[in-house]
Design an enzyme around this catalytic site. Sequence first.
Site, PDB file in Angstrom:
ATOM      1  N   LYS A 158      -4.458  55.848 -85.401  1.00 27.27           N
ATOM      2  CA  LYS A 158      -4.150  54.805 -84.413  1.00 27.27           C
ATOM      3  C   LYS A 158      -3.779  55.422 -83.068  1.00 27.27           C
ATOM      4  CE  LYS A 158       0.669  54.707 -85.947  1.00 27.27           C
ATOM      5  NZ  LYS A 158       1.669  53.991 -86.767  1.00 27.27           N
TER       6      LYS A 158
ATOM      7  N   TYR B 201      10.908  64.312 -54.796  1.00 26.76           N
ATOM      8  CA  TYR B 201      11.520  63.029 -54.436  1.00 26.76           C
ATOM      9  C   TYR B 201      13.011  63.009 -54.752  1.00 26.76           C
ATOM     10  CZ  TYR B 201       6.807  61.023 -54.051  1.00 26.76           C
ATOM     11  OH  TYR B 201       5.522  60.742 -53.690  1.00 26.76           O
TER      12      TYR B 201
HETATM   13  C1  LIG Z   1       1.994  54.908 -87.809  1.00 25.19           C
HETATM   14  C2  LIG Z   1       2.071  54.511 -89.216  1.00 25.19           C
HETATM   15  C3  LIG Z   1       1.974  55.478 -90.224  1.00 25.19           C
HETATM   16  C4  LIG Z   1       1.972  56.954 -89.956  1.00 25.19           C
HETATM   17  O1  LIG Z   1       3.288  57.349 -89.640  1.00 25.19           O
HETATM   18  P1  LIG Z   1       3.648  58.892 -89.426  1.00 25.19           P
HETATM   19  O2  LIG Z   1       5.109  58.915 -89.364  1.00 25.19           O
HETATM   20  O3  LIG Z   1       3.006  59.278 -88.135  1.00 25.19           O
HETATM   21  O4  LIG Z   1       3.055  59.601 -90.576  1.00 25.19           O
HETATM   22  C5  LIG Z   1       1.935  55.038 -91.542  1.00 25.19           C
HETATM   23  N1  LIG Z   1       1.994  53.726 -91.827  1.00 25.19           N
HETATM   24  C6  LIG Z   1       2.122  52.778 -90.877  1.00 25.19           C
HETATM   25  C7  LIG Z   1       2.216  51.364 -91.266  1.00 25.19           C
HETATM   26  C8  LIG Z   1       2.167  53.135 -89.550  1.00 25.19           C
HETATM   27  O5  LIG Z   1       2.292  52.189 -88.611  1.00 25.19           O
END
Ligand SMILES: *Cc1c(COP(=O)(O)O)cnc(C)c1O
Length: 393
Positions: free
Chosen positions: A51, A283
């Site tokens: 993702k 800045y």
């Molecule tokens: C992002 C996510 C994962 C992976 O989590 P990590 O801590 O990066 O391994 C697994 N399950 C769900 C539902 C997630 O949203």
Amino acid sequence: MTGKTYATDSSPSSAPPPRARAEIDLGALRANVRALRSRVGPGVALMAVVKSDAYGHGMVPCARAALEAGAEWLGTATPQEALALRAAGVEGRLMCWLWTPGDPWRAGIDADLDMSVSGMWALREVTEAAREAGRCARIQLKADTGLGRNGCQPADWPELVAAALAAEAAGEVKVTGLWSHFACADEPGHPSIGAQLDVFHEMLAYAEKAGVAPEVRHIANSAATLTVPDSHFDLVRAGVATYGISPSPALGTSGDFGLRPVMTLSASVALVKQVPAGHGVGYGHQYHTRGETTLGLVPLGYGDGIPRHASGRGPVLVGGAWRRVAGRIAMDQFVVDLGGDTVEPGSPAVLFGPGGQGEPTAQDWADAADTIAYEIVTRIGPRVPRVYVDGPA
Ligand SMILES: *Cc1c(COP(=O)(O)O)cnc(C)c1O
């Protein structure tokens, strides 16, 4: 994916323009997938979570590399991400879990996605899409075992299970999975871990007794994959560990788990100049040179995802030594105090990488910005080209 360079070999001639680059070591990613595989039993499947553009590493190349290294499943948050993988020709089991009313269930059915259902509205939309398609939808029922985010509360579970079984009997859906997600798996020994496992077992037992026969039951994220073997069930969902980053320094370093960070973020020093003592920098003049010194200009800023919160703190390897961001990080650039050293303009400034060449790591930037390493890599923006290399064997 606009603006990203998909170079596939590591020859320097394939290098993009030199302002900045995020080098993505697909060899390291494959090795991480194999390392994660070796931590779970032979009957346990591995889902590589890709993702949010594979946590900033580039979704399609990372998905392909994960599958090549033996991941049986891919996971995304949104259906749009999953459909983009299919559009790129990525095959195999692919699950997505963050659905919003009106989302493309029909396209998900046609694309053979495994689609998470957390509540009655989602079951209504997916069964309607299945009737339209004249095809059975693969769904996975998500239980809220204590995270309090997405998922079905235990009190609502009987209604959801009964409705899913009715839809299954009507040929509209097949319940391929029962699953959940941890709240505190990154905190070793946190009491909620065992409590969530207990609730998960109860919710599984209820559904299975009612007649659900899931292909996979799963709850483990990276942290649980690495440290809670009782949580592995039939499948583990590894996100951040796939990219070689420890889910939390409290659990250990990536090296402790045999993981290698996949992303190296570097820029070319754009300008080096001598300045007098007492010179304000950037800045708001949050930094003033203590004595006569040299300043190096790094052409990366918060517009590229460098956290402004790390102003005055973020570490950068320039000319063989760690330098700190001097003053504020701007949208496109920041300055480091080279302390009188000189480097040629165009010399590398390495913000983070695996750490093996003396460079800081994404965890060092997370510490500097009071955040987690997940956020550091994921927020690197599309203005930074990703350059894919296969890394050392
Ligand atoms: C992002 C996510 C994962 C992976 O989590 P990590 O801590 O990066 O391994 C697994 N399950 C769900 C539902 C997630 O949203």
